[in-house]
Design a protein around this motif. Structure first.
Motif, PDB file in Angstrom:
ATOM      1  N   ARG A 242      46.992 -34.098 -12.676  1.00 39.60           N
ATOM      2  CA  ARG A 242      47.045 -35.495 -12.613  1.00 39.60           C
ATOM      3  C   ARG A 242      45.423 -36.055 -12.934  1.00 39.60           C
ATOM      4  NH1 ARG A 242      48.404 -38.136  -6.753  1.00 39.60           N
ATOM      5  NH2 ARG A 242      47.884 -39.760  -8.373  1.00 39.60           N
ATOM      6  N   LYS A 243      45.568 -37.497 -12.947  1.00 36.59           N
ATOM      7  CA  LYS A 243      44.561 -37.939 -13.211  1.00 36.59           C
ATOM      8  C   LYS A 243      43.775 -38.843 -12.157  1.00 36.59           C
ATOM      9  CE  LYS A 243      45.778 -39.332 -18.022  1.00 36.59           C
ATOM     10  NZ  LYS A 243      45.955 -40.347 -19.179  1.00 36.59           N
ATOM     11  N   GLU A 345      50.636 -43.867 -10.866  1.00 36.07           N
ATOM     12  CA  GLU A 345      50.714 -42.553 -11.315  1.00 36.07           C
ATOM     13  C   GLU A 345      51.887 -41.968 -10.997  1.00 36.07           C
ATOM     14  OE1 GLU A 345      48.008 -38.713 -13.059  1.00 36.07           O
ATOM     15  OE2 GLU A 345      47.207 -39.831 -11.096  1.00 36.07           O
TER      16      GLU A 345
END
Length: 418
Positions: A242-243, A345
């Motif tokens: 994930r970011k 997200e």
């Protein structure tokens, strides 16, 4: 209440399939209007559809409804019996009934406990009430009203139960009227009927559920050890899937899922909640639970799982070591999965994360135990409430020979649709 007569007050625990509760409320209201000859649009019941938020006082509307409703319908479930607030509603209405008797009134049968999701044990205050009628549908006595509502094949049983209950309420309303209470209810002085301790103020409602007055404990034996395991990647590990990385740190214990609403790591929150409710608690790293807890320790293991961790092979292997455990105490397993509804997200990948969680915890999904597997806890307040309910319900579940009436244990089917 604007001069109208309130026929019933519906007491239930938030989170017990609220849409089904609302449907039952509408159906019961409609049946009672028909039986009592009231206009189709007249409001005959009270349902607190907004719920009582943690740390806030009871609404004046709820207090007035409890003082004026002629009957009280309680939807019994493990969550209901673990709820301090539901216990206070029950107690407030019970005290109103007793005051009526003390001023020369007659005893009225106006409190109706309903099996919503049958708990395994019940406190004495509930055991004193008649809530299992032999002539009611078998499916209701085995699985509760919730299941009659969820499964289309139980529609006839649901209508049979609805007719029976509305007849009982209408008869009590017409033949055994409980007059309105002229005194306002002071919830700061009402104790929970299920927990046995007066709540000194609203904040105490959040922490009183582990404090029992002498002679009022249920069950008699109290498990009091819980081990938390935070299963979350470190910041560098999380970067592989994930970011957004601001909720991670150099160790799993640093995981802070509810940013920006809460700046506290989820493990620290869990330890504080457990200790506030009288549990001995400790925190382990994901790979440290190598020994089997001894049964005499009466220890519960609670996994706090980041759904993103289920997409990392190393953490999937770790979780496989836990997923075969039985739910509950004595070395059993409970899984809580925080998901931040303010994290774009996580929301964007919600379906992928759900699929990944289900594949890792397939056994827990099949068992369908809401109190041992909670897969979507969206806020800090919801997490604290869910953990409190899990702890207190597990405490009640573990009673091998404690006081209170037992229910037959049946495996709950998984329902995908009607």
């Amino acid at each position: 209440m604007g001069g109208r007569v309130l026929v019933f007050f519906l007491s239930y625990a938030r989170g017990d399939d609220d849409p089904y509760v609302e449907r039952f409320f509408r159906d019961l209201s409609s049946e009672l209007r028909a039986r009592l000859g009231l206009p189709s649009g007249e409001e005959v019941g009270f349902l607190d559809s907004h719920g009582i938020q943690l740390g806030t006082p009871w609404s004046s509307q709820l207090a007035v409804a409890l003082a004026e409703a002629r009957t009280f319908v309680a939807l019994l479930s493990p969550r209901y019996l673990a709820s301090e607030m539901c216990g206070m509603e029950w107690q407030a209405f019970s005290e109103r009934m007793e005051r009526h008797i003390q001023v020369g009134g007659y005893r009225t049968d106006v409190l109706f406990p309903i099996l919503w999701l049958p708990p395994r044990v019940v406190p004495p205050a509930v055991a004193q009430q008649q809530y299992v009628e032999e002539h009611l549908p078998d499916a209701y006595r085995r699985e509760g009203l919730r299941q009659l509502l969820r499964l289309h094949r139980h529609q006839d049983g649901y209508l049979e139960f609805l007719g029976f209950l509305s007849d009982r309420i209408a008869e009590a309303y017409e033949r055994q009227p409980l007059p309105p209470d002229p005194h306002p209810i002071d919830f700061l002085r009402v104790r929970s009927a299920f927990h046995g301790r007066p709540a000194g103020n609203v904040d105490d409602v959040r922490s009183a559920s582990s404090d029992f007055a002498p002679g009022e404990r249920w069950p008699a034996e109290r498990p009091d050890r819980v081990r938390f395991v935070v299963v979350a990647p470190t910041r560098s590990e999380a970067a592989a899937v994930r970011k957004r990385l601001d909720g991670y740190g150099p160790s799993p214990a640093d995981w802070t899922p509810y940013l920006p609403a809460s700046l506290e790591p989820i493990g620290a929150t869990a330890l504080a909640v457990a200790r506030r409710h009288g549990f001995e608690s400790r925190m382990d790293r994901p790979g440290e639970l190598s020994e089997e807890p001894r049964k005499r320790d009466r220890e519960m293991v609670i996994l706090l799982v980041d759904p993103w961790a289920t997409q990392l092979p190393s953490y999937r292997r770790i979780l496989a070591r836990y997923s075969d455990r039985e739910p509950g105490w004595s070395g059993g397993l409970t899984v809580l999965i925080p998901r931040n509804h303010q994290d774009p997200e996580t929301q964007a990948y919600a379906r992928d994360l759900s699929d990944s969680v289900r594949s890792v915890f397939a056994r827990q999904v099949v068992l369908g135990d809401d109190l041992s597997f909670r897969s979507s806890i969206l806020s800090p307040a919801a997490f604290e409430e869910e953990l409190r309910v899990v702890l207190e319900a597990a405490r009640a579940r573990s009673a091998g020979a404690g006081p209170g009436l037992r229910f037959p244990v049946t495996q709950r089917p998984i329902v995908e649709g009607p």
